[in-house]
Design an enzyme around this catalytic site. Structure first.
Site, PDB file in Angstrom:
ATOM      1  N   THR A 147     -67.167  33.078   1.374  1.00 29.03           N
ATOM      2  CA  THR A 147     -66.196  32.078   2.044  1.00 29.03           C
ATOM      3  C   THR A 147     -66.634  31.070   2.824  1.00 29.03           C
ATOM      4  O   THR A 147     -65.990  30.034   3.201  1.00 29.03           O
ATOM      5  CB  THR A 147     -64.982  32.741   2.511  1.00 29.03           C
ATOM      6  OG1 THR A 147     -65.247  33.760   3.344  1.00 29.03           O
ATOM      7  CG2 THR A 147     -63.984  33.293   1.369  1.00 29.03           C
ATOM      8  N   SER A 187     -60.035  34.013  -0.491  1.00 27.66           N
ATOM      9  CA  SER A 187     -60.490  34.709   0.509  1.00 27.66           C
ATOM     10  C   SER A 187     -61.537  35.593   0.229  1.00 27.66           C
ATOM     11  O   SER A 187     -62.141  35.287  -0.764  1.00 27.66           O
ATOM     12  CB  SER A 187     -59.289  35.793   0.888  1.00 27.66           C
ATOM     13  OG  SER A 187     -59.257  36.778  -0.069  1.00 27.66           O
ATOM     14  N   LYS A 188     -61.969  36.539   1.390  1.00 30.22           N
ATOM     15  CA  LYS A 188     -63.312  37.245   1.146  1.00 30.22           C
ATOM     16  C   LYS A 188     -63.531  38.054  -0.177  1.00 30.22           C
ATOM     17  O   LYS A 188     -64.594  37.930  -0.699  1.00 30.22           O
ATOM     18  CB  LYS A 188     -63.314  38.100   2.487  1.00 30.22           C
ATOM     19  CG  LYS A 188     -63.730  37.470   3.806  1.00 30.22           C
ATOM     20  CD  LYS A 188     -65.291  37.647   3.938  1.00 30.22           C
ATOM     21  CE  LYS A 188     -65.549  36.961   5.156  1.00 30.22           C
ATOM     22  NZ  LYS A 188     -66.464  35.717   4.802  1.00 30.22           N
ATOM     23  N   ARG A 189     -62.359  38.515  -0.486  1.00 31.09           N
ATOM     24  CA  ARG A 189     -62.288  39.323  -1.658  1.00 31.09           C
ATOM     25  C   ARG A 189     -62.838  38.598  -2.945  1.00 31.09           C
ATOM     26  O   ARG A 189     -63.082  39.180  -3.985  1.00 31.09           O
ATOM     27  CB  ARG A 189     -61.127  40.338  -1.973  1.00 31.09           C
ATOM     28  CG  ARG A 189     -59.988  39.550  -2.603  1.00 31.09           C
ATOM     29  CD  ARG A 189     -58.745  40.376  -2.321  1.00 31.09           C
ATOM     30  NE  ARG A 189     -57.680  39.508  -2.653  1.00 31.09           N
ATOM     31  CZ  ARG A 189     -57.174  38.926  -3.524  1.00 31.09           C
ATOM     32  NH1 ARG A 189     -57.654  39.551  -4.841  1.00 31.09           N
ATOM     33  NH2 ARG A 189     -56.009  38.083  -3.552  1.00 31.09           N
TER      34      ARG A 189
END
Ligand code: GLU
Length: 487
Positions: free
Chosen positions: A259, A253-255
């Site tokens: 992405t 994911s984004k973290r």
């Protein structure tokens, strides 16, 4: 055997996620490896999953990766249209067929009541699927409700017992119990088809032979198979690609960083590296090779070599591969690709100089976005001196005078002859004459002209800066040392 036809069917959410790019790539590799057709279909029936400019972001992203498609919304083809929003009449036609053959029924339950009943079932520990309330209504009752204008959806009559078997091209046999599937909706009461219905109808009408997609769709496959069966369509072969996990084995994911394909592009990844890396997320080369061209991947590609277990994303490996591809590019090409990154940083080199500058850092960067920083001192003379490097030089007696001596050996070199070899000879001559190590003048000179303690070959930097700028920067450093009390 019929021609292989594989489709990539993204929802135009506004960006191409890296996982979807991997799906597109595997579809493309498979199609090309079997001399088949690669088809692009836009699944835009869900307004919540349709972002502004989403379709063009996908088309651009695929084109940038080099995954050219044979049929699609922009180029047409024999089985169009290729946007689901333009195919509504077809879904309604097949919806009627389901209804007339008694494989489905109209459902008049309103969404709020359904949600309430689902919550209740959940609380009581029952499976929260549709309770089939409308399945056994009489024909007459249905007619009456329709005549009174009651909105209704179309549901599929799912067998209540037994199981359905998916023969997956990657995972083998996967079984689903019918009672896990409930009587799901095919066409909503507002006339929009559900994903499963539109997908099955389109895959059939577009003569798709292999449905290759992410593992998250595996649970949709038994539903789609039931639709095929209800419509009397022969099903295609299904293959579900393994998940892509972050290094901590959670969902990517984004973290975890970039992405979307656009983000990779902005960070200076080149498509060659991305295609290579994404191919490794689930597939392996038969000889265990890590770096290969798309043509080579196509030559060896088969679903047998796609792993069923999750692929773990590794950002060091993708950066490492990118560095390799940057070094393998012809210098002109590398310069052309680095150019927009330099412009964005406010640097405007002319073409010839750009090529020479890029040559000095091609071994030192992993991403194009690192080029502006790696080259900053060529464009901007107002840089600070590296603190540790400065501390080392400040400890040396007589350094300003030594820098003056450097200047004195450079000064007689005509501007036009100020190249790496000539400058180096002058420096080595000075070191010999003073009986010091060349490093004793090379290190402070590097600090003086770049502010840094490491970088490309010093004499190349001096030549690229040119005589005036080199002397100016040497003078400035000597002045600075004197001003802080070193003489
Ligand atoms: N529109 C679906 C998605 O973007 C397509 C799934 C499929 O390939 O069937 O995930």
């Amino acid at each position: 055997m019929d021609q292989v036809r594989v489709r990539f069917a993204p929802s135009p959410t506004g960006e191409l996620h890296i996982g979807n790019a991997r799906t597109a790539l595997f579809c493309w590799l498979f199609a090309r490896s079997r001399q088949g057709c690669f088809i692009l279909r836009i699944e835009d029936t869900d307004p919540d999953r349709t972002g502004k400019g989403g379709e063009s972001a996908i088309l651009e992203g695929l084109a940038w990766l080099g995954l050219e498609w044979d049929e699609g919304p922009d180029r047409g083809g024999p089985f169009g249209p290729y946007r689901q929003s333009e195919r509504t009449a077809l879904y309604h036609q097949y919806g009627r067929q389901i209804l007339h053959s008694d494989r489905g029924y109209p459902c008049f339950c309103d969404p709020e009541a359904l949600a309430g009943r689902r919550a209740e079932a959940h609380e009581e520990g029952r499976t929260p699927g549709y309770d089939r309330r409308c399945r056994d209504r009489s024909e007459e009752e249905r007619r009456r409700l329709k005549a009174s204008g009651e909105p209704h959806a179309l549901r599929l009559k799912t067998p209540t017992e037994g199981e359905i078997v998916v023969e997956d091209g990657i995972r083998g046999t996967v079984r689903f119990r019918h009672d896990e599937l409930d009587d799901f909706v095919l066409v909503r009461s507002d006339g929009r088809p559900t994903y499963n219905f539109a997908c099955a109808v389109d895959d059939h009408l577009m003569r798709i032979t292999h449905v290759i997609r992410g593992e998250e769709h595996l649970s949709n496959t038994p539903r789609q198979l039931l639709i095929y069966e209800a419509l009397g369509f022969p099903p295609p072969l299904f293959a579900h690609l393994p998940m892509i996990l972050a290094p901590d084995r959670s969902k990517l994911s984004k973290r975890h960083g970039a992405t979307s394909l656009q983000e990779y592009r902005e960070q200076g990844y080149v498509p060659e590296a991305l295609v290579n890396y994404l191919t490794l997320l689930g597939w392996s080369h038969p000889q265990g090779v890590d770096m290969f061209s798309p043509a080579e991947a196509i030559a060896h590609f088969s679903l047998d070599r796609v792993s069923a277990s999750s692929a773990v994303y590794d950002d060091r490996k993708i950066a490492w591969l990118n560095g390799h591809y940057l070094r393998a590019l012809p210098l002109e090409e590398l310069a052309r690709r680095a150019h927009p990154f330099l412009l964005a940083a406010g640097y405007e080199p002319d073409e010839g100089r750009l090529r020479d500058l890029v040559a000095t850092v091609r071994d030192r960067i992993l991403r194009l976005s690192e080029a502006p920083d790696a080259l900053a001192y060529f464009f901007d003379s107002d840089f600070p001196y590296d603190e540790e490097g400065l501390a080392r030089q400040l400890g040396r007696d007589g350094l300003p005078d030594l820098l003056d001596a450097c200047r004195a050996v450079l000064d007689p070199i005509p501007r036009a002859d100020f190249d790496g070899a000539t400058v180096e000879a002058a420096y080595r001559g000075l070191a010999a004459e003073r009986q010091i190590r060349a490093a004793d003048i090379i290190h402070p000179t590097r600090l003086a002209i770049s502010g840094r303690t490491a970088g490309p070959g010093l004499f190349d930097i001096m030549a690229l800066l040119g005589k005036e700028e080199t002397l100016t920067r040497l003078d400035r450093f000597a002045r600075y040392l004197r001003s802080v009390g070193r003489s």
